[in-house]
Design an enzyme around this catalytic site. Structure first.
Site, short mmCIF file in Angstrom:
data_model
loop_
_atom_site.label_atom_id
_atom_site.label_comp_id
_atom_site.label_asym_id
_atom_site.label_seq_id
_atom_site.Cartn_x
_atom_site.Cartn_y
_atom_site.Cartn_z
N GLY A 11 0.83 -1.21 0.00
CA GLY A 11 0.00 0.00 0.00
C GLY A 11 0.86 1.25 0.00
O GLY A 11 1.84 1.32 0.73
N ARG A 72 1.16 -4.97 -5.70
CA ARG A 72 1.24 -6.23 -4.97
C ARG A 72 1.60 -7.28 -6.01
O ARG A 72 1.14 -7.21 -7.15
CB ARG A 72 -0.08 -6.53 -4.28
N ASP A 103 4.57 -4.73 6.26
CA ASP A 103 5.12 -6.01 6.73
C ASP A 103 5.28 -7.04 5.61
O ASP A 103 6.26 -7.78 5.59
CB ASP A 103 4.29 -6.57 7.90
N THR A 126 3.96 2.58 5.85
CA THR A 126 2.55 2.18 5.87
C THR A 126 1.79 3.12 6.79
O THR A 126 2.30 3.49 7.85
CB THR A 126 2.36 0.72 6.35
N ASP A 128 -0.61 2.41 8.54
CA ASP A 128 -1.23 1.68 9.67
C ASP A 128 -0.40 1.71 10.96
O ASP A 128 -0.93 1.42 12.03
CB ASP A 128 -1.48 0.22 9.28
N ASP A 130 1.67 -0.47 12.09
CA ASP A 130 1.39 -1.76 12.71
C ASP A 130 2.60 -2.68 12.77
O ASP A 130 2.46 -3.89 12.90
CB ASP A 130 0.24 -2.46 11.96
N ARG A 172 -7.09 -2.38 9.03
CA ARG A 172 -7.73 -3.68 8.89
C ARG A 172 -7.42 -4.57 10.10
O ARG A 172 -8.26 -5.25 10.61
CB ARG A 172 -7.28 -4.36 7.60
N ARG A 265 -5.20 7.63 2.36
CA ARG A 265 -3.87 7.18 1.93
C ARG A 265 -3.12 8.24 1.14
O ARG A 265 -1.91 8.12 0.94
CB ARG A 265 -4.02 5.92 1.07
P1 ADP Z 1 2.47 -4.37 2.67
O1 ADP Z 1 3.91 -4.35 2.35
O2 ADP Z 1 1.85 -3.01 2.60
O3 ADP Z 1 2.18 -5.13 3.94
P2 ADP Z 1 1.56 -6.70 1.15
O4 ADP Z 1 1.40 -7.56 2.35
O5 ADP Z 1 0.52 -6.75 0.11
O6 ADP Z 1 1.71 -5.15 1.49
O7 ADP Z 1 2.97 -7.09 0.51
C1 ADP Z 1 3.45 -6.42 -0.63
C2 ADP Z 1 4.19 -7.37 -1.54
O8 ADP Z 1 5.33 -7.90 -0.84
C3 ADP Z 1 3.42 -8.61 -1.98
O9 ADP Z 1 2.56 -8.37 -3.06
C4 ADP Z 1 4.57 -9.52 -2.40
O10 ADP Z 1 5.08 -9.17 -3.65
C5 ADP Z 1 5.63 -9.21 -1.33
N1 ADP Z 1 5.53 -10.20 -0.24
C6 ADP Z 1 4.62 -10.25 0.77
N2 ADP Z 1 4.82 -11.33 1.57
C7 ADP Z 1 5.88 -11.99 1.04
C8 ADP Z 1 6.58 -13.21 1.38
N3 ADP Z 1 6.23 -13.94 2.43
N4 ADP Z 1 7.63 -13.58 0.61
C9 ADP Z 1 8.01 -12.84 -0.46
N5 ADP Z 1 7.38 -11.69 -0.83
C10 ADP Z 1 6.34 -11.29 -0.11
#
Ligand code: ADP
Length: 332
Positions: A11, A72, A103, A126, A128, A130, A172, A265
């Site tokens: 995000g 993503r 995260d 982020t 959030d 969090d 969330r 955002r």
């Molecule tokens: P945020 O970083 O805001 O928490 P996401 O959880 O959607 O957002 O994660 C963003 C991107 O990071 C994902 O679309 C993916 O490409 C990568 N990612 C997330 N988790 C993993 C993981 N366990 N291993 C490798 N890449 C990951």
């Protein structure tokens, strides 16, 4: 270390641009070459790279969003997807990478470090707030101010019409934004995913407030509140809509619901977000130059520091009960 890459992932958050600017200009100042990666991890797999100069980050310090674009990318969660990414980075001569995101994005940083010899470090970005191990993530201050601006405006109408307003904000899994803006905005009730409540106690407090002469009631609710007492599917998944309906039914008061949605955002980053982002960007480059990997830049006790990514990605689901209790007392 000769060449580093920078990307934003997950995000978007206000302050990502000042962080990118800081990474690029600090790196160039330290005689490193910098490659920008578009669309987060997707850009690593698709080799969507471009060389960045000082001028590439001109006039972005005040802009929301991210000039590198965010995405993503499920393919990066697969081993074959990541192998393509590592091969592309090797081909480009990239020795280190700075990832700005939440995260999920930081879990990607862990993978790069585990599976390749490219050094990767993270910057928490982020709205959030969090993540563990840091008091602050880039974007949260701007988001709080955006929410407060909306709360102030809604409060004008709430007072003029002596109504109850339910305001649903982002979060969330984390109630941080709702808690802090609830305190700063003077909400009568703050509803968070981390704290159980019954609709009746909310309705009782609203009624008591009106009986004592309050002109309005504001309830701030995080989008992640589960509200087990209703079927959220009937309310488009919105706990704010559900609470609005329950309050209307049980108190007979005119109740309006505002879902703030994505406007939280965006926006020009606040001074605090710009300052923290600028400092974190520079620190991330320093870490790479020291040969560090698997670290996240953090902000603790008013200082920029460093923590292990494995500790940072542990969900921070603790709520500051002192602040929650204070908000309750002040809203009586
Ligand atoms: P945020 O970083 O805001 O928490 P996401 O959880 O959607 O957002 O994660 C963003 C991107 O990071 C994902 O679309 C993916 O490409 C990568 N990612 C997330 N988790 C993993 C993981 N366990 N291993 C490798 N890449 C990951």
């Amino acid at each position: 270390m000769k060449k580093i890459a920078v990307l934003t992932s997950g995000g978007d958050a206000p302050g990502m641009n000042p962080a990118i600017r800081s990474v690029v200009r600090t790196a160039i100042y330290k005689n490193l070459e910098v490659v920008g990666v578009r669309h987060g991890y997707k850009g690593l797999i698709e080799k969507d790279f471009f060389d960045m100069e000082r001028g590439s980050v001109a006039d972005i310090v005040q802009r929301g969003g991210t000039i590198l674009l965010s995405a993503r990318c499920d393919e990066f969660k697969t081993e074959s997807g990541r192998k393509k990414a590592y091969a592309n980075m090797k081909e480009e001569g990239i020795d280190g990478i700075v990832v700005i995101g939440g995260d999920g994005s930081l879990r990607g940083v862990q993978k790069i470090n585990e599976e390749s010899d490219i050094k990767a470090v993270g910057i928490p970005g982020t709205i959030d707030n969090d993540l563990s191990c840091t008091d602050y993530t880039i974007g949260v201050d701007t988001a709080m101010n955006t929410i407060l601006d909306a709360v102030n405006k809604i409060r004008d109408t709430a007072t003029s019409h002596e109504r109850t307003f339910v305001i649903e904000c982002m979060g969330r899994e984390s109630g941080y934004l709702a808690l802090m803006t609830g305190l700063a905005g003077g909400a009568e009730y703050i509803l968070l995913p981390e704290i159980d409540f019954t609709p009746q106690e909310v309705c009782d407090k609203i009624t008591q407030g009106f009986n004592r002469g309050k002109l309005h009631s504001l309830i701030i609710i995080a989008e992640g509140v589960e509200a087990p007492f209703v079927d959220l599917n009937e309310y488009n998944g919105s706990p704010g809509m559900a609470m609005g309906e329950l309050i209307r039914e049980r108190t007979g008061m005119e109740t309006r619901v505002t879902i703030l949605g994505h406007l939280q955002r965006g926006g020009s980053p606040t001074a605090t977000d710009r300052i923290v982002a600028s400092r974190m960007g520079a620190k991330a480059v320093e870490l790479l130059l020291e040969g560090k990997r698997d670290k996240m830049v953090n902000y603790k006790d008013n200082s920029i520091g460093v923590c292990e990514i494995k500790d940072a990605v542990k969900k921070n689901d603790t709520i500051n009960m002192d602040i929650y209790n204070l908000a309750n007392i002040l809203s009586m």
